[in-house]
Design a protein around this motif. Structure first.
Motif, PDB file in Angstrom:
ATOM      1  N   GLY A 217       0.819  -1.210   0.000  1.00 51.57           N
ATOM      2  CA  GLY A 217       0.000   0.000   0.000  1.00 51.57           C
ATOM      3  C   GLY A 217       0.848   1.253   0.000  1.00 51.57           C
ATOM      4  N   PRO A 218       0.223   2.419   0.169  1.00 51.43           N
ATOM      5  CA  PRO A 218       0.967   3.686   0.120  1.00 51.43           C
ATOM      6  C   PRO A 218       1.911   3.830   1.304  1.00 51.43           C
ATOM      7  N   GLY A 244      -5.573   7.435   4.203  1.00 49.23           N
ATOM      8  CA  GLY A 244      -6.987   7.273   3.884  1.00 49.23           C
ATOM      9  C   GLY A 244      -7.905   7.948   4.873  1.00 49.23           C
ATOM     10  N   ARG A 245      -7.350   8.410   6.001  1.00 49.95           N
ATOM     11  CA  ARG A 245      -8.129   9.120   7.010  1.00 49.95           C
ATOM     12  C   ARG A 245      -7.276  10.258   7.567  1.00 49.95           C
ATOM     13  N   GLY A 267     -10.614  19.103  14.366  1.00 50.81           N
ATOM     14  CA  GLY A 267     -10.674  20.286  13.527  1.00 50.81           C
ATOM     15  C   GLY A 267      -9.323  20.830  13.150  1.00 50.81           C
ATOM     16  N   ALA A 268      -8.251  20.400  13.861  1.00 47.62           N
ATOM     17  CA  ALA A 268      -6.920  20.943  13.613  1.00 47.62           C
ATOM     18  C   ALA A 268      -6.103  20.062  12.688  1.00 47.62           C
ATOM     19  N   VAL A 269      -6.623  18.904  12.322  1.00 48.50           N
ATOM     20  CA  VAL A 269      -5.858  17.978  11.518  1.00 48.50           C
ATOM     21  C   VAL A 269      -6.197  18.170  10.051  1.00 48.50           C
ATOM     22  N   PRO A 270      -5.225  18.465   9.194  1.00 43.19           N
ATOM     23  CA  PRO A 270      -5.521  18.597   7.770  1.00 43.19           C
ATOM     24  C   PRO A 270      -5.856  17.246   7.168  1.00 43.19           C
ATOM     25  N   PRO A 271      -6.523  17.204   6.026  1.00 44.97           N
ATOM     26  CA  PRO A 271      -6.823  15.920   5.396  1.00 44.97           C
ATOM     27  C   PRO A 271      -5.550  15.147   5.104  1.00 44.97           C
TER      28      PRO A 271
END
Length: 317
Positions: A217-218, A244-245, A267-271
């Motif tokens: 996988g990645p 993926g998350r 809310g502070a975590v970027p995608p």
């Protein structure tokens, strides 16, 4: 019934004998042995690790047929010191398993120590350039600029994570490293060494990222990791791995030890895969303290991913 009991006893006896038969099969002889004079009185001997299926528990290093060192299975290099300048030496290695079986000797690796230089206290210059690339999931190729020394460079030592992992000859400006792990960021540096065992400062560090192996996988290592020291603060930035998350938990290692877990609110975590993750550490250690830092992310399955590249900083007042 009188004929059955002896048959059962016979089967039990032969089964017991089969289970407790001594292991008499020796492991394969170590491959890839090399020897390189590191100074006028030492030679660096290396070989390839045995396959896990061989069950090797240790290695024996021989010089001209005489046992000079014994090492555990996780060590595949050693410096043989106390040698005589301007002398030819020959080395072989045997592998041993848990039953005490010893392999046949490896091929012979020869090296000649250089002449000793009296009162040589001047270290070589650091290699001015280092480049590297991954050669598949488990190997990397490095190259570096030649160093200079008043008495001559006798070896180049490759370090990863502050540990010497390879020694190359004085005329070599590149090497291939094997036995690496897939999906891992390695930070390599190179030092030059002379005949009096004076080592240069580290040359420029180079990061090499091995790709994931087939079906893995990645990649899971945080990318683009940076560390910047300012008065009372160390600022860390990186790119979150594509798991993926959203990735909200990271383990920070300082000088090779885990020191804290960095957690972000949802809310502070970027995608995942987005750039711009940042964290500031408040520091109270004195100015001049040296840190080596790296981090890894908590994956969706709960395991820790691969480590980022290493970064070295010096705390400032």
């Amino acid at each position: 019934m009188r004929r059955t009991a002896p048959l059962l006893v016979f089967l039990a006896a032969t089964g017991l004998a089969a289970c407790t038969a001594a292991d008499a099969r020796p492991p394969a002889a170590p491959a890839g042995i090399t020897a390189q004079a590191g100074s006028a009185t030492s030679v660096h001997v290396m070989w390839q690790a045995a396959a896990p299926a061989d069950g090797v528990t240790g290695y024996q290093v021989f010089q001209a047929g005489r046992l000079v060192r014994e090492l555990p299975a996780d060590k595949t290099m050693v410096d043989i010191s106390g040698l005589t300048p301007q002398t030819a030496y020959a080395f072989t290695v045997r592998a041993r398993d848990a039953a005490g079986n010893a392999s046949a000797p490896s091929a012979t690796a020869a090296a000649t120590t250089p002449a000793a230089k009296a009162e040589d206290r001047e270290a070589p210059t650091a290699p001015a350039r280092t480049t590297g690339r991954a050669d598949g999931p488990r190997a990397a190729t490095l190259s570096w600029a030649a160093a200079t020394d008043d008495t001559g460079v006798t070896a180049y030592d490759v370090y990863q994570g502050g540990i010497r992992i390879h020694t190359a000859g004085p005329t070599e400006t590149g090497t291939t490293l094997t036995g690496l792990q897939p999906d891992t960021v390695y930070t390599f540096t190179v030092r030059a060494r002379d005949g009096a065992d004076n080592s240069s400062p580290d040359g420029p560090a180079v990061d090499v990222t091995t790709p994931p192996s087939a079906g893995q996988g990645p990649g899971t290592a945080p990318a683009g990791f940076t560390a910047t020291a300012s008065p009372g603060t160390v600022t860390l930035t990186w790119t979150a791995p594509d798991t993926g998350r959203p990735t909200g938990e990271y383990e920070l290692h300082v000088n090779g030890r885990p020191v804290t877990v960095i957690q972000f609110g949802a809310g502070a975590v970027p995608p995942s895969g987005a750039a711009g993750v940042e964290h500031r550490l408040t520091v109270t250690e004195p100015a001049g303290t040296q840190w080596t830092l790296r981090l890894r992310a908590r994956l969706p399955d709960g395991n820790w991913g691969a480590f980022s590249a290493e970064r070295r900083i010096v705390l400032v007042p």
